[in-house]
Design an enzyme around this catalytic site. Structure first.
Site, PDB file in Angstrom:
ATOM      1  N   HIS A 111       5.557 -18.200 -27.372  1.00  0.00           N
ATOM      2  CA  HIS A 111       5.717 -16.749 -27.385  1.00  0.00           C
ATOM      3  C   HIS A 111       7.066 -16.393 -26.762  1.00  0.00           C
ATOM      4  O   HIS A 111       7.776 -17.273 -26.254  1.00  0.00           O
ATOM      5  CB  HIS A 111       4.567 -16.068 -26.634  1.00  0.00           C
ATOM      6  CG  HIS A 111       4.475 -16.492 -25.202  1.00  0.00           C
ATOM      7  ND1 HIS A 111       3.728 -17.584 -24.784  1.00  0.00           N
ATOM      8  CD2 HIS A 111       5.044 -16.002 -24.082  1.00  0.00           C
ATOM      9  CE1 HIS A 111       3.846 -17.740 -23.489  1.00  0.00           C
ATOM     10  NE2 HIS A 111       4.648 -16.785 -23.023  1.00  0.00           N
ATOM     11  N   HIS A 156       1.171  -7.991 -25.984  1.00  0.00           N
ATOM     12  CA  HIS A 156       2.168  -8.217 -24.944  1.00  0.00           C
ATOM     13  C   HIS A 156       3.382  -8.973 -25.472  1.00  0.00           C
ATOM     14  O   HIS A 156       4.440  -8.954 -24.844  1.00  0.00           O
ATOM     15  CB  HIS A 156       1.560  -9.000 -23.783  1.00  0.00           C
ATOM     16  CG  HIS A 156       0.347  -8.357 -23.189  1.00  0.00           C
ATOM     17  ND1 HIS A 156       0.394  -7.167 -22.493  1.00  0.00           N
ATOM     18  CD2 HIS A 156      -0.949  -8.728 -23.204  1.00  0.00           C
ATOM     19  CE1 HIS A 156      -0.815  -6.839 -22.095  1.00  0.00           C
ATOM     20  NE2 HIS A 156      -1.655  -7.763 -22.519  1.00  0.00           N
ATOM     21  N   HIS A 161       8.838 -19.366 -24.507  1.00  0.00           N
ATOM     22  CA  HIS A 161       7.951 -20.250 -23.751  1.00  0.00           C
ATOM     23  C   HIS A 161       7.086 -21.037 -24.738  1.00  0.00           C
ATOM     24  O   HIS A 161       6.379 -20.438 -25.566  1.00  0.00           O
ATOM     25  CB  HIS A 161       7.040 -19.463 -22.810  1.00  0.00           C
ATOM     26  CG  HIS A 161       7.764 -18.822 -21.683  1.00  0.00           C
ATOM     27  ND1 HIS A 161       7.198 -17.830 -20.884  1.00  0.00           N
ATOM     28  CD2 HIS A 161       9.011 -19.033 -21.185  1.00  0.00           C
ATOM     29  CE1 HIS A 161       8.079 -17.470 -19.968  1.00  0.00           C
ATOM     30  NE2 HIS A 161       9.175 -18.179 -20.130  1.00  0.00           N
ATOM     31  N   THR A 177       3.142 -16.561 -16.182  1.00  0.00           N
ATOM     32  CA  THR A 177       3.911 -15.361 -15.832  1.00  0.00           C
ATOM     33  C   THR A 177       3.192 -14.091 -16.247  1.00  0.00           C
ATOM     34  O   THR A 177       3.745 -12.995 -16.127  1.00  0.00           O
ATOM     35  CB  THR A 177       5.306 -15.394 -16.476  1.00  0.00           C
ATOM     36  OG1 THR A 177       5.178 -15.356 -17.901  1.00  0.00           O
ATOM     37  CG2 THR A 177       6.075 -16.641 -16.058  1.00  0.00           C
ATOM     38  N   THR A 178       1.967 -14.216 -16.723  1.00  0.00           N
ATOM     39  CA  THR A 178       1.117 -13.072 -17.058  1.00  0.00           C
ATOM     40  C   THR A 178      -0.238 -13.278 -16.383  1.00  0.00           C
ATOM     41  O   THR A 178      -0.625 -14.420 -16.077  1.00  0.00           O
ATOM     42  CB  THR A 178       0.902 -12.942 -18.582  1.00  0.00           C
ATOM     43  OG1 THR A 178       0.320 -14.163 -19.079  1.00  0.00           O
ATOM     44  CG2 THR A 178       2.217 -12.683 -19.301  1.00  0.00           C
ATOM     45  N   HIS A 213       9.700 -13.429 -24.528  1.00  0.00           N
ATOM     46  CA  HIS A 213       9.863 -12.333 -23.573  1.00  0.00           C
ATOM     47  C   HIS A 213      11.240 -11.718 -23.780  1.00  0.00           C
ATOM     48  O   HIS A 213      12.241 -12.438 -23.876  1.00  0.00           O
ATOM     49  CB  HIS A 213       9.715 -12.847 -22.137  1.00  0.00           C
ATOM     50  CG  HIS A 213       8.359 -13.402 -21.837  1.00  0.00           C
ATOM     51  ND1 HIS A 213       7.325 -12.629 -21.345  1.00  0.00           N
ATOM     52  CD2 HIS A 213       7.865 -14.658 -21.982  1.00  0.00           C
ATOM     53  CE1 HIS A 213       6.247 -13.388 -21.195  1.00  0.00           C
ATOM     54  NE2 HIS A 213       6.549 -14.623 -21.574  1.00  0.00           N
TER      55      HIS A 213
END
Length: 448
Positions: free
Chosen positions: A247, A220, A272, A355-356, A249
């Site tokens: 990680h 992801h 993040h 958020t996941t 996005h």
């Protein structure tokens, strides 16, 4: 360790009847795995404290657990979603009758090494029997699956709406994803956000030097796992939070990609940095508390030149092009990945969620206003990562082109800020003051 909770079909009346019924669904057994934790699991104490009464095999004493003991208390917190696997099987001890519907859960239970050692001190021999023999290694080896099938409840979420696994589907499989404290959000215009003087500024401890990271393609995003004692404090957090991983996005194009937006405006990418509250000991435990995690969010802007700091990470990206691949890097200065100004960074604060999936509402969000620079070329390298496992020949499909969740409703939550005036506001205020001075001077001159 593994826990088995044995149930019999109610229509059969008893466990003995069910075992002897020869029905393939006479018993339903739930299997839970354990993972080692650094501290004792207090929920197990009502059971472990009674071990002295069953120290030997075939102990006849009737042991009563605490009156307020709850079996549910020792099970995992599923955070709104139970991921499990189902198959038809047997008892794992003689006479191994094939009368069991097995349900094996993915969520684990914590137990300390100390608590495991207590179990390893009971005997498989009866009291007075010689030689005494400790009870351990009491598991049966794996058996052949034969032609049986395994079904799973696991929902393999993604960001692809056309596959019916995207963000709009998450809440159907992860209850928390439909909660009232979900992230990300659109942060209102800063003039409409309340200033909170008590927030102060985030203090970074150890960020100037971090060693030994694992860079992973988790299917992801690109994730960097952090080892060592690196913390944040201050900024209204109340206590220290330890860094665990960071990680990114992004999106297919640079007109958006960030998860949070500022007054409707998106950024090309968002970083993040995930921290857990020090007293909780791990991310897993922290997810059980509304203040368990503190996540720092940094926005990105596109620059004409490459960022040398991000080259350190992207240099390893070719070795992690596919899901599940990892690479080690020996040295990263996390400070170099953040905005140039390290001290007194302006930020917004609100309470939200992951958020996941499973979208657990356990996050104190700190979203900074100053962006980080990265080139379009470097963003393209991230967009070439794949969410599929490495095939026998290289492929161009299955890339992680967009991995951001749309903004969620604020639902009455308060967003705060740690600054009174932005740079633009200060410039505007100075301009207004200058205009006032000029007007007053003109008025005095005209009237004298």
């Amino acid at each position: 360790m593994e826990l088995h909770i044995v149930h019999y079909k109610t229509s059969l009346g008893s466990l003995a009847n069910a075992v002897n019924s020869n029905q393939s669904d006479a018993l339903a057994v739930l299997g839970f795995f354990f993972e080692i934790t650094s501290s004792d699991n207090e929920d197990l104490e009502p059971i472990l404290s009674q071990l002295d009464d069953v120290h030997y095999a075939n102990s006849t004493d009737l042991v009563s657990l605490s009156s307020n003991f709850s079996l549910k208390s020792i099970l995992p917190d599923f955070h709104g979603h139970q991921a499990y696997h189902r198959y038809s099987g047997s008892l794992t001890t003689p006479n191994c009758l094939e009368v069991v519907v097995w349900t094996v859960f993915e969520n684990t239970i914590g137990i300390s090494e100390h608590q495991l050692s207590m179990l390893r001190e009971i005997f498989e021999t009866e009291e007075g029997e010689t030689p005494e023999k400790l009870l351990y290694d009491n598991y049966r080896p794996l058996q052949d699956l034969q032609s049986r099938s395994i079904t799973t409840s696991t929902f393999h979420w993604s960001y692809e709406e056309e596959l019916n696994t995207g963000p709009s589907q998450w809440a159907q499989h992860f209850q928390a994803c439909g909660g009232n404290r979900q992230s990300p959000i659109d942060i209102p215009n800063e003039d409409d956000v309340q200033y909170a003087e008590n927030l102060g500024f985030i203090k970074f401890c150890g960020y100037e030097e971090m060693r030994v990271h694992t860079i992973t393609n988790n299917g992801h995003s690109l994730q960097v796992n952090i080892r060592g004692n690196f913390y944040i404090s201050g900024g209204g957090l109340g206590t220290r939070y330890q860094a665990a991983q960071f990680h990114f996005h992004w999106a297919k194009t640079s007109n958006r990609g960030s998860e949070h937006t500022f007054d409707g405006s998106a950024f090309p990418m968002e970083l993040h940095i995930v921290h857990f509250k020090e007293e909780y000991g791990s991310v897993t435990e922290a997810l059980n508390h509304p203040d368990g995690l503190a996540v720092l969010g940094f926005m990105f802007k596109v620059s004409s030149t490459d960022s040398e700091s991000y080259d350190v990470i992207l240099h390893n990206s070719s070795g992690i092009a596919y899901y599940g691949e990892s690479s080690n890097t020996s040295f990263i200065r996390l400070f170099q990945l953040l905005p140039i100004k390290q001290e007194n960074l302006h930020f917004f604060r609100y309470n939200g969620s992951l958020t996941t999936p499973p979208c657990t509402e356990a996050v104190i969000w700190t979203v900074f206003t100053d962006p980080v620079s990265i080139s379009e070329k470097q963003l393209e390298e991230l967009r070439h990562l794949h969410h599929i496992m490495r095939p026998s020949i290289p492929v161009t499909y299955g890339t992680i082109e967009s991995n951001y969740r749309p903004v969620q409703r604020l639902n009455g939550r308060q967003v705060l800020k740690n600054f009174q005036f932005s740079a633009a506001s200060r410039t505007l205020s100075a301009g207004i003051m200058l205009s006032i001075v000029i007007c007053i001077s003109f008025w005095i001159t005209k009237n004298h």
